[in-house]
Enzyme design. Structure first.
Site, PDB file in Angstrom:
ATOM      1  N   PRO A 203     -12.690  -4.949  12.353  1.00  0.00           N
ATOM      2  CA  PRO A 203     -11.687  -3.890  12.210  1.00  0.00           C
ATOM      3  C   PRO A 203     -11.959  -2.723  13.165  1.00  0.00           C
ATOM      4  CG  PRO A 203     -12.795  -4.373  10.114  1.00  0.00           C
ATOM      5  CD  PRO A 203     -13.526  -5.101  11.167  1.00  0.00           C
TER       6      PRO A 203
ATOM      7  N   GLU B 209      -3.484  11.537 -14.412  1.00  0.00           N
ATOM      8  CA  GLU B 209      -4.823  11.209 -13.894  1.00  0.00           C
ATOM      9  C   GLU B 209      -5.761  10.798 -15.033  1.00  0.00           C
ATOM     10  OE1 GLU B 209      -5.273  10.674 -10.883  1.00  0.00           O
ATOM     11  OE2 GLU B 209      -3.398  11.584 -10.219  1.00  0.00           O
TER      12      GLU B 209
ATOM     13  N   HIS C 285      -5.250   7.226 -16.039  1.00  0.00           N
ATOM     14  CA  HIS C 285      -5.990   6.265 -15.199  1.00  0.00           C
ATOM     15  C   HIS C 285      -7.442   6.195 -15.657  1.00  0.00           C
ATOM     16  CE1 HIS C 285      -2.982   5.566 -12.179  1.00  0.00           C
ATOM     17  NE2 HIS C 285      -2.934   6.809 -11.751  1.00  0.00           N
TER      18      HIS C 285
END
Ligand code: ADP
Length: 608
Positions: free
Chosen positions: A209, A430, A433
């Site tokens: 990459p 948040e 999560h």
């Protein structure tokens, strides 16, 4: 090393011709054609008529003047009201036509309108063609002199210096270094290889990459072996004129052979090395350049002391002819660094900045999971910049941690004003999560939750950091990840009974993951182990293309929808069961705006 580009020359040529033509027509022609005119009064005119000195007369009604010719000179006088004028002229036999005065020498007009323009065109054309021929000659005969002119390789010679890059400067990448150290030992002493009859690879392909240190590794090989290093990018070969790229290749190899032992480094080789195919509008210039490269690689004998390193992040697009034995037959993967590699890269770059003694590089490396070498170098620099902004003389741990967030999520947005309600929604989102991640097994621990908006557009984020390297993911782990991604939206829905745009990124991530589970990882019961997608450009984000029938595509879509629904229901269930904790942590986060993983766990375990 400036090279005069032919397309510029052509443009200059056209502009020059147009400019010259304008000057001729606007200034030179009128000036040449205009003859000096002497002004006299009408009496003198009458006297000259009567003395029969005048050859011809012209009445210019527009400027109300009489022009006449005598002794090959041209005179002008004002026209007065004189009824006898015509008679007087007739009596004295003077010609009376209107073209005498403006008549010009036919040779002069011929010269101006035909001869001069043609001469200019021919002269400039000759000049141009000579210049192009000279460029081509340079390319064919490899004329000496500075690296200028068409067909010259203009490869940069990497100057050896005491500061030259060495293997120790390239952190991590141990396998790649091990692979390349053979080349270094060959360049040090080719005779060992010659004696035993071994042939060193002519071409080595560094694949990986972007930003993983391919260019650095190539320079380090040259630095270790203490040999000259020619560096050129694949795209620099491709010129406007067909054949120029090929002559650049020839020139590059000529120079390399002169300087052997040496290293030639071709960056982004896919620019010229792409598969040749019969696509309409194929690029002739690129193909010729590639052909020339293949020929040159075959052309120099084994153990000539020239080693060609090439870098690419699109190895699958390269022409098979380029990869056959005795060309680029060795492939060295230069992958994204693992935890230890990241730590080493951070430490290498941190040597160049002043920092506190007690920096926990392992922790920073853990937080920067998935970062490339170039990104890590950037993180270190960002940390130094932050220290300066805060008026400190040395970089501390929090500078590094904050700079990771800057690189991942952008700078903190100073003037983003969220309403209280929006802030609360983001806070629940948040914590949703974080809570679902914490309540499931096999999730990476939470390290930070924040609702400070970032310049990247994120209104908040939850950071999960794996302890070590994670190479394999089980089906359960991936499902849990999807549930965690869905949890933000679920929390909003559960608490506010309404949904917002804040989950778009989560939704696309979760969908991508669910699709990959079904089409690439064989994790769906309906399809089993069938590869339904192929990955293109593995090192450049890996976009996938489906390789199945339309009917199957419809079924895949249905399966993706079902999987997401199942996981989002699971997330909703967890949140409902832990609604009191969700409320408590979300309110805490709303007050504090940023909380650490530890604080989060403490509230979760009822310790705050
Ligand atoms: P690539 O050619 O793979 O795109 P480069 O070699 O140009 O990447 O690397 C870009 C920058 O990233 C380097 O100048 C260096 O600062 C940093 N870097 C990348 N990999 C490493 C590494 N393994 N060790 C130290 N620095 C690295």
């Amino acid at each position: 090393m400036t090279e005069k580009r032919p397309r510029h020359s052509m443009l200059y040529y056209y502009l020059l011709v147009i400019g010259i033509m304008l000057v001729i027509n606007l200034f030179i022609s009128p000036w040449l054609l205009e003859r000096e005119i002497i002004n006299v009064d009408y009496n003198t005119f009458v006297e000259m008529v009567e003395d029969k000195k005048i050859e011809a007369v012209e009445l210019d009604d527009q400027s109300n003047a009489i022009l006449f010719k005598a002794d090959d000179k041209i005179y002008e006088t004002a026209m007065v009201n004189d009824p006898d004028l015509s008679q007087r002229l007739l009596d004295n036999d003077i010609k009376f036509n209107g073209t005498i005065i403006r008549e010009t020498n036919p040779w002069v007009s011929l010269l101006l309108s035909w001869v001069i323009p043609i001469v200019i065109f021919v002269a400039l054309g000759q000049y141009m063609s000579r210049k192009i021929q000279k460029g081509a000659k340079n390319a064919m005969t490899f004329g000496s002199g500075p690296l200028a002119g068409l067909g010259k390789s203009n490869a940069k010679v990497y100057v050896k210096s005491s500061k030259g890059i060495r293997f120790k400067d390239v952190a991590g990448e141990d396998e790649a270094k091990e692979n390349l150290s053979e080349i270094v030992s060959y360049l040090h002493d080719p005779s060992i290889y010659k004696d035993i009859g071994a042939k060193i690879p002519k071409g080595i392909l560094l694949v990986g990459p972007p930003g993983t240190g391919k260019t650095m590794l190539a320079k380090a090989v040259a630095g270790e072996a203490n040999v000259p290093f020619f560096s050129i990018s694949g795209s620099e070969f491709v010129e406007m004129f067909v054949g120029m790229g090929a002559s650049k290749v020839r020139d590059l190899f000529r120079q390399a052979k002169e300087k052997a032992p040496c290293i030639v480094f071709i960056d982004e080789i896919d620019a010229i090395g792409q598969k040749r195919d019969s696509r309409l509008g194929g690029n002739d210039e690129r193909e010729q350049t590639l052909n020339q490269l293949l020929t040159e690689m075959d052309g120099f004998e084994d153990n000539a002391g020239v080693v060609i390193l090439a870098a690419t992040n699109r190895p699958d697009s390269l022409d098979p002819a380029l990869l056959r034995p005795r060309r680029f037959d060795r492939r060295v993967p230069v992958e994204l660094p693992d935890l230890e590699g990241r730590k080493e890269i951070l430490m290498v770059h941190a040597q160049n900045i002043k920092h506190d003694k007690d920096i926990d590089f392992l922790k920073i490396a853990r937080m920067a999971s998935g970062a490339s070498g170039a990104e890590l170098a950037n993180i270190v620099n960002e940390a130094a910049l932050r220290a300066i902004r805060q008026g400190r003389k040395s970089v501390c741990q929090s500078d590094f941690e904050e700079s990771i967030e800057v690189v991942i999520a952008g700078y903190q947005k100073k003037n983003a004003i969220l309403t209280d309600h929006e802030k609360l929604v983001v806070s629940y989102h948040e914590v949703g999560h974080a809570l679902v991640a914490a309540m499931q097994n096999h999730s990476a621990p939470i390290t930070k939750i924040t609702i400070v908006p970032r310049t990247s557009g994120a209104l908040g984020y939850t950071m999960q950091v794996d302890e070590g390297n994670h190479y394999l993911y089980t089906k359960e782990e991936l499902e849990n990840k999807i549930a965690t991604l869905c949890a933000g939206r679920c929390a909003e829905e559960l608490v506010f009974n309404s949904i917002s745009t804040g989950a778009s990124n989560d939704i696309s991530e979760a969908t991508k993951l669910a699709r990959a589970m079904i089409t690439q990882y064989g994790m769906s019961e309906d399809f089993g182990m069938v590869a339904l997608e192929t990955i293109n450009n593995q090192y450049l984000g890996g976009d996938a293309s489906l390789t199945c029938s339309y009917e199957t595509q419809t079924k895949i879509d249905e399966a993706v929808i079902a999987l997401l629904k199942k996981e989002s229901e699971k997330a909703m269930k967890i949140l409902k069961e832990n609604k009191d904790k969700l409320d408590k942590i979300a309110k805490y986060l709303y007050e504090k705006e940023t909380i650490t993983g530890e604080e989060f766990m403490n509230i979760l375990n009822n310790q705050i």
